[in-house]
Write a protein that holds these residues in place. Structure first.
Motif, PDB file in Angstrom:
ATOM      1  N   UNK A   9      42.205  48.675  53.194  1.00 23.76           N
ATOM      2  CA  UNK A   9      41.351  47.872  52.339  1.00 23.76           C
ATOM      3  C   UNK A   9      41.714  46.253  52.651  1.00 23.76           C
ATOM      4  N   UNK A  10      40.658  45.495  52.449  1.00 25.79           N
ATOM      5  CA  UNK A  10      41.220  43.922  52.560  1.00 25.79           C
ATOM      6  C   UNK A  10      40.643  43.282  51.289  1.00 25.79           C
ATOM      7  N   UNK A  11      41.665  42.763  50.449  1.00 25.66           N
ATOM      8  CA  UNK A  11      41.491  42.300  49.103  1.00 25.66           C
ATOM      9  C   UNK A  11      41.453  40.708  49.147  1.00 25.66           C
ATOM     10  N   UNK A  12      40.576  39.988  48.576  1.00 29.44           N
ATOM     11  CA  UNK A  12      40.410  38.529  48.555  1.00 29.44           C
ATOM     12  C   UNK A  12      41.040  38.210  47.118  1.00 29.44           C
ATOM     13  N   UNK A  71      45.276  36.656  55.774  1.00 27.94           N
ATOM     14  CA  UNK A  71      44.356  35.763  56.474  1.00 27.94           C
ATOM     15  C   UNK A  71      43.917  34.752  55.403  1.00 27.94           C
ATOM     16  N   UNK A  72      43.984  33.392  55.711  1.00 28.63           N
ATOM     17  CA  UNK A  72      43.315  32.294  54.861  1.00 28.63           C
ATOM     18  C   UNK A  72      42.631  31.484  55.896  1.00 28.63           C
ATOM     19  N   UNK A  73      41.289  30.923  55.317  1.00 26.59           N
ATOM     20  CA  UNK A  73      40.474  30.327  56.028  1.00 26.59           C
ATOM     21  C   UNK A  73      39.018  30.025  55.445  1.00 26.59           C
ATOM     22  N   UNK A  74      38.272  29.623  56.113  1.00 25.63           N
ATOM     23  CA  UNK A  74      36.715  29.175  55.427  1.00 25.63           C
ATOM     24  C   UNK A  74      36.067  30.595  55.052  1.00 25.63           C
ATOM     25  N   UNK A  92      37.185  31.181  51.404  1.00 27.23           N
ATOM     26  CA  UNK A  92      37.188  30.081  50.656  1.00 27.23           C
ATOM     27  C   UNK A  92      38.395  29.519  50.378  1.00 27.23           C
ATOM     28  N   UNK A  93      38.421  28.196  49.850  1.00 25.93           N
ATOM     29  CA  UNK A  93      39.551  27.480  49.655  1.00 25.93           C
ATOM     30  C   UNK A  93      40.414  28.238  48.450  1.00 25.93           C
TER      31      UNK A  93
END
Length: 830
Positions: free
Chosen positions: A745-748, A779-782, A785-786
């Protein structure tokens, strides 16, 4: 204490076949531990002979120095019988004098080889020797001039100089002051070989009379005995006999003048410190009293000292003239013009001597003996011996006046059960053997029934109770006779719980690649500054020592990190690529409950008194600290290496907690000396929630202050807390034979949300089917979102009794994501 063997043999008829090594070994068995055997001529080889100066021509040199071109008769020692030409820079001899000559081919101490060489326009074939060149003393200004009857030219100079003498140096325990003399050592040698002994203190002494120098003792407890004798008409130019100067040197002291050397010689011989006053400088009656507030004295070492009312002092009508039993004063010092000497032979209270020496930081040969306690019955014999030697070698006259003030303390009598030596030592010692052995050391002994009564000899103030007598019997019988018996181990005992757990901690850390160290446990403000601790940080409030080993580090540490960082920096500075060090130790936090009470040692404190004592002791929790710096994973053909970071520090704590069966939780925090954004607070998970400590990456400024790599990591936890929650026996893992189901799972989440918080929520929501969870990507990036980040977790599900269906796995995964969304605001990334 250094004892020339020839001096020992003068007092004891030792068998001729006894070697110095055998004597030293036997005396060590009796308690006089061998420190070294000195042979003053051991480093000298080749021809060292007596020479007679025939001619002596002074020759000034361009450099301002004047040398003497000498011809010296060395007999047949040079192989020709012709006079030897030698250049010498000393001027304290004349033609006709006997001197010591080392001929070409000889080697002096320090490996200095002598050869014929051209110097100052002459070929100098040898050397005329000084005392320092032969390692006989420090005198290097003049050469040794031998007595006129020292021998004939060409004779071996070694016997003349005592270079064939062997000296045994002993390490004397503080309770055996009698062995700080040849009298005491010779008595032990006689005991060792059952040989006849001649007591050098055994002499007829004149009785006290009214003609002696006037002495008054105002403090008889501090000075029970004071004997004074006077020698007049001394020749100020009289020199110390060679044999006496040689023995004083062999004993480790420096010859000074006849009057001083005689007092030192008698002190070495009898163990009784003696002091001499210049009779012409004394003014009126000698008095012994305690010093008064504000009084001062300049002692013989040139130091002006402020005295304490506890100090015993010697005075005359001019004021204070000496610190009793420790050191004399300058005003009455014997000098090169002294023609009359008043001899002081006094017995002083040992405790007062010890305190005076410590108070003034003053160490002297006299004080060393007086503070240990010496024989109070030989004051008259010692004074008489000094007077005898001064008259014999200084041309003086012994005045008939004899002053004796006071009397020696009564001897101590000890009752001992007759079977006590056998019961204490385990040796089958017959009571009659104990009686005989105690008599051998000088006790007056008698046995009545089952009790042995011993009156202690005056030179043994260390014998105060029956167990002291047991030790004397044991050392004479022989410590080697004491049987070696292992006590039976009581059943049901072993390592304590804490010991077992601490060993598990050490094994776990060693398995993680860490090496244990022990650091200096004291710190100063500089260490706290280097850690960048705030001024109000509790760790700056440390227990300060009253007598620290180092003025720069006077406080007991509140954190193990400074010492550990210095150890790591030292290893890295010596070329190590990476270090992983750990240390366990106590730290101390003041309780500020006032000073601890001081109780006596002659009774057991009550429970209330012990409670007050323990209440004043600072808290001392057991801490564990780890530092990881430099290379953590080594690079090679398989890929690049990796330096230690914050994740390694937290991983160490997790691994340790897992081994001890303790579940921990990690949360971001800020605390010096860690980097503000890379520091974790580690706590016990669940309802307990007790803080364990901190782990993470160090602040770069702290790394620079301690000389560590820029991204070093560290851990410090309270090991007491961890061990309190640890399980004694860690259960083994449960294994299932059914296949595992994997879900990713990938959670933002917001960037401020920690991965640990998301992981905890996922674990809670997944339920009992979750076997493991691991973060494998951030992961961080466009795309997210910021101010957001994506955390990818790998979940493994397994049931112990069946194969999971796709529906069961999906439901567990969805429940986990739902709980994470509820707790952390996570949104599943599509």
């Amino acid at each position: 204490m250094r004892a020339p063997v020839s001096w020992i043999r003068e007092l004891v008829d030792l068998p001729d076949e006894v070697t110095t090594e055998q004597l030293a070994h036997r005396l060590t068995d009796l308690g006089l531990k061998l420190e070294a055997i000195h042979r003053s001529g051991a480093e000298i080889s080749g021809p060292l002979v007596v020479g007679r100066v025939l001619t002596m021509e002074s020759e000034p040199q361009k450099n301002g120095k004047t040398i003497n071109w000498c011809t010296v008769d060395v007999g047949d020692a040079n192989g020709s019988g012709d006079p030897q030409g030698i250049v010498c820079g000393a001027h304290n001899f004349a033609p006709g004098d006997l001197v010591v000559v080392v001929l070409p081919g000889g080697v002096l101490p320090g490996g200095f080889e002598i050869s014929a060489r051209k110097t100052y326009g002459h070929v100098s074939a040898g050397m005329i020797c000084s005392a320092r060149e032969l390692d006989l003393g420090e005198d290097h200004d003049g050469i040794i001039v031998l007595p006129s009857d020292a021998g004939e030219p060409g004779d071996d100079a070694r016997p003349v100089l005592g270079l064939d003498e062997e000296v045994i140096e002993f390490e004397i325990n503080p309770d055996r002051a009698y062995a700080l003399s040849l009298r005491g050592i010779a008595r032990e040698a006689a005991l060792a070989y059952d040989a006849p002994y001649r007591d050098p203190a055994w002499r007829a002494t004149p009785s006290a009379n009214a003609d002696g120098y006037p002495v008054e003792v105002e403090d008889p407890a501090g000075c029970p005995v004071f004997v004074a004798r006077t020698v007049s008409g001394l020749d100020p130019a009289a020199s110390t006999p060679d044999w006496m100067a040689r023995r004083i040197t062999q004993a480790g002291m420096r010859p000074i003048s006849l009057a001083v050397d005689v007092t030192n010689y008698v002190m070495l011989e009898l163990g009784r410190p003696i002091h001499g006053y210049d009779a012409d400088k004394l003014q009126g009656t000698i008095r012994v009293r305690r010093a008064r507030e504000g009084e001062r004295l300049t002692t013989l070492d040139g130091v002006d000292r402020e005295l304490s009312p506890e100090d015993l002092v010697v005075t005359d009508d001019s004021g204070i003239i000496g610190l009793g039993g420790v050191m004399g004063g300058e005003t009455t010092e014997m000098s090169a013009t002294t023609t009359g000497v008043v001899i002081e032979s006094a017995h002083w209270d040992a405790v007062a001597m010890f305190r005076t020496g410590k108070r003034h930081r003053l160490t002297s040969e006299a004080g060393k003996r007086n503070e240990r306690g010496v024989d109070p019955t030989i004051c008259g014999a010692a004074a008489d011996r000094v007077a005898e030697l001064l008259a014999a070698h200084g041309g003086g006259t012994i005045e008939p006046g004899v002053t004796v003030v006071g009397r020696p303390p009564e001897p101590v009598t000890i009752d001992m059960p007759a079977d006590l030596p056998a019961r204490i030592t385990g040796i089958d010692i017959d009571p009659l053997t104990a009686v005989v052995d105690l008599g051998e050391i000088g006790c007056t002994v008698h046995k009545e029934g089952d009790v042995i009564t011993a009156t202690v000899p005056p030179w043994r103030p260390d014998l105060t109770d029956p167990f002291d007598l047991v030790e004397e019997v044991a050392r004479i019988v022989g410590y080697s006779e004491v049987p070696s018996v292992l006590p039976p181990a009581p059943p049901g005992r072993g390592l304590t719980r804490e010991q077992r757990l601490r060993r598990r901690v050490g094994r776990t850390l060693a398995g993680a690649g860490c090496v244990e160290v022990v650091s200096f446990p004291f710190v100063g403000d500089a260490a706290f500054d280097a850690l960048e601790l705030p001024g109000d940080d509790a760790r700056r409030h440390a227990v300060r020592l009253a007598n620290p080993l180092s003025a720069e580090e006077p406080s007991y540490t509140t954190t193990l990190l400074p010492g550990l960082f210095r150890q790591a920096a030292r290893n890295l500075g010596r070329g190590v690529d990476g270090v992983s060090l750990f240390e366990t130790g106590t730290v101390a936090f003041p309780v500020d409950r006032g000073p601890a009470p001081i109780y006596g040692v002659d009774w057991r404190p009550s429970d209330d008194e012990l409670a007050k004592l323990l209440a004043a002791i600072p808290e001392q929790p057991l801490h564990l600290a780890v530092v990881l710096a430099g290379e953590r994973e080594r690079g090679g053909w398989w890929g690049e290496g990796r330096e230690a970071g914050w994740a390694d520090a937290i991983g160490i704590v997790r691994r340790l907690a897992d081994e001890l069966g303790v579940e921990v939780q990690v949360a971001a925090t800020t605390r010096a000396p860690w980097h503000p954004g890379r520091c974790a607070l580690v706590s016990v998970a669940g309802a307990a929630g007790e803080e364990l400590g901190h782990a993470g990456e160090l602040h770069p400024r702290v790394c620079r202050a301690f000389g560590l790599p820029q991204r070093a990591a560290a851990v410090e936890i309270d090991l007491d807390v961890l061990l309190r929650h640890a399980v004694d026996v860690r259960p083994g893992p449960d294994f299932s034979t059914f296949p595992v189901a994997k879900e990713d799972v990938a959670l933002v989440v917001d960037a401020s949300v920690t991965a640990a918080a998301v992981e905890a929520a996922l674990r809670e929501g997944a339920g009992g089917l979750l076997e493991s969870i691991r973060l494998f990507d951030v992961y961080t990036g466009e795309q997210v979102g910021a101010g957001k980040k994506s955390l990818a977790f790998r979940l493994r599900f397994r049931a112990p009794d069946r194969t999971l269906t796709e529906a069961e796995t999906g439901a567990a995964r969805d429940a986990a994501v739902a709980r994470a969304a509820e707790v952390t605001g996570a949104v599943q990334r599509s």
